[in-house]
Design an enzyme around this catalytic site. Structure first.
Site, short mmCIF file in Angstrom:
data_model
loop_
_atom_site.label_atom_id
_atom_site.label_comp_id
_atom_site.label_asym_id
_atom_site.label_seq_id
_atom_site.Cartn_x
_atom_site.Cartn_y
_atom_site.Cartn_z
N ILE A 391 0.84 -1.20 0.00
CA ILE A 391 0.00 0.00 0.00
C ILE A 391 0.88 1.24 0.00
CG2 ILE A 391 -1.81 1.24 1.27
CD1 ILE A 391 -2.52 -1.40 2.63
N CYS A 392 0.44 2.26 -0.75
CA CYS A 392 1.03 3.59 -0.66
C CYS A 392 2.49 3.59 -1.12
CB CYS A 392 0.88 4.12 0.76
SG CYS A 392 1.11 5.89 0.94
N SER A 393 3.44 3.81 -0.24
CA SER A 393 4.86 3.86 -0.61
C SER A 393 5.56 2.51 -0.48
CB SER A 393 5.59 4.89 0.25
OG SER A 393 5.39 4.62 1.62
N CYS A 438 -2.08 -0.71 -3.80
CA CYS A 438 -3.06 0.34 -3.51
C CYS A 438 -2.37 1.69 -3.45
CB CYS A 438 -3.74 0.02 -2.18
SG CYS A 438 -4.88 1.27 -1.56
#
Length: 475
Positions: A391-393, A438
């Site tokens: 997710i994300c980074s 994501c």
């Protein structure tokens, strides 16, 4: 709120390394002097930050109490301005059975906006087990708040958490005084009906709450909207509406510009412009047992992403283990929220998990990718054909291990340029075979529901989404 989110798309993109603060775009030329600057410091377990970002400030309010910083900007400012720029102080109480998504999303977002948020336990101890099994460590006991003045008192829902809040006399007195003195107060999910109604704090107020409790509200005052603002009172329906609820509280505390900037940081400004989910190289994820999920966390992991995924997956009856990469079970997240993990990573390293999910958070990702044990677990996960996600980074971790090769993925917009291969930037969630990724933050509920759908089908995902008061789409 739809118009608010739509207007965000015209703003320049945010710089993610500073996304734990609010926008530099709103920063004025002058800053508050050291003599009046409040310095909100993380607990001793949270001293893992370096090169700390600056905090949001705007001409109408100076916010030097962001969740991850303890810094002071010291350019002289005239005395009249100093006196007119008070710090915003917020109380978020929790008790046994409080809904964890709501508590964490509120605290995280309000701290990002620059409010000094006090997470207070109504229980005898600071460690509080919430409705989905997550254990949070409160900042202080509610008894220490009785003589304090708050700009906002915001009550999360959940059962029996809302009952525990209702039965706390100290909290009742604080909230009654808040309403009597016409300062802001709010409640979400079950809390409007279960907590505020018995206290008599919904009189002559239009109110909304979770659909399961709407029948408890006076019929002529109950409304079925996701967000309802009635003078000083703001109410909302459930975990799935908590981002909107929290951003509204930011707007009421700090103004429209601040709420728009927070929406950008949460990726809410572009949520309607990208597809929810894309899938490539579809494979079957179903298993003949309860799916087992590992979520490794470290100091600096993104609070919202960790707790949201855990909460939603456990609602679908997945067996979720939160494992600490630190030396202790207690881990301090990206915005100072302390979570107690289920186990240490070393104690579960020999277990087999159907899915490993890496949360984001810049500092947390840095700590995750330094773990030799986690690297070993990820390589074994992929080599054995089991599922993995980021997710994300955190897709950066997968890339450094070569686990994104020939895979389509998504990530936070700020790191997409650092990823190699066929990166998909137009979707909140991307599934490619056994990999699920994501964009992060406000897209995290979509991520968790996509995982549920892969293991159990759209029927269960839709059922869970309904309980969250979240609109689920199969495609």
């Amino acid at each position: 709120m739809n118009s608010l989110m739509a207007s965000m798309s015209s703003l320049p993109p945010s710089n993610f390394p500073a996304a734990t603060t609010a926008a530099a775009a709103l920063r004025p030329a002058l800053f508050v002097s050291a003599s009046i600057t409040h310095r909100w410091q993380l607990p001793p377990t949270c001293n893992f930050y370096s090169n700390l970002p600056k905090t949001l400030s705007s001409p109408s309010h100076i916010r030097t109490a962001t969740s991850v910083v303890s810094i002071t900007e010291t350019t002289p400012l005239n005395t009249e301005a100093e006196v007119s720029l008070p710090l915003k102080k917020v109380l978020v109480p929790i008790g046994y059975g409080t809904e964890e998504m709501e508590a964490v999303i509120m605290v995280n977002i309000l701290r990002q906006a620059g409010a000094h948020v006090v997470l207070a336990s109504v229980e005898p101890q600071l460690e509080v087990k919430l409705s989905g099994g997550t254990i949070l460590v409160a900042d202080i006991s509610i008894s220490e708040c009785s003589d304090q003045i708050f700009d906002l008192v915001a009550l999360p829902g959940g059962m029996p958490g809302s009952v525990r809040l209702r039965d706390c006399k100290t909290l009742e007195a604080i909230t009654r005084k808040q309403a009597e003195e016409k300062r802001l107060y709010g409640a979400i999910c079950a809390a409007p009906a279960v907590t505020l109604l018995p206290w008599g704090l919904l009189k002559r107020k239009k109110t909304t709450c979770h659909p399961a409790f709407i029948h408890k509200l006076p019929t002529f005052r109950a409304v079925k909207t996701n967000l309802q603002i009635s003078d000083e009172l703001t109410t909302s329906r459930g975990p799935g509406t908590c981002f909107q609820f929290s951003v509204s509280l930011v707007e009421q505390l700090f103004g429209e510009n601040a709420s728009m900037e927070i929406g950008k940081l949460l990726l809410m400004d572009t949520a309607d412009e990208v597809s929810r989910k894309e899938e490539f190289n579809e494979v079957d994820w179903t298993v003949d047992h309860t799916p087992r999920v590992l979520i490794p966390i470290a100091n600096g992991s993104e609070d919202i992403e960790v707790v949201t995924v855990v909460d939603i997956l456990r609602r679908a009856k997945l067996d979720v283990t939160v494992a600490s990469l630190e030396k202790t079970l207690t881990v301090c997240g990206s915005h100072g929220i302390k979570t107690v993990a289920d186990n240490l990573i070393k104690n579960v390293a020999d277990s087999i998990f159907d899915l490993i999910i890496l949360p984001g958070g810049i500092h947390g990702v840095d700590r995750l990718q330094k773990s030799k044990l986690l690297k070993k677990l990820l390589k074994e996960q992929v080599s054995n054909g089991r599922k993995y996600g980021a997710i994300c980074s955190s897709p950066l971790i997968l890339q450094k291990q070569g686990l994104l090769q020939d895979k389509k993925a998504t990530a936070h917009p700020s790191i997409v340029s650092k990823l190699e291969g066929n990166v998909i930037v137009g979707s909140q969630v991307v599934i490619d075979g056994g990999l699920v990724t994501c964009r992060g933050l406000s897209s995290t509920p979509e991520f968790a529901l996509a995982v549920i759908a892969k293991f159990f089908g759209h029927g269960r995902a839709k059922s869970v989404a309904s309980g969250l008061v979240y609109e689920y789409r199969a495609t």
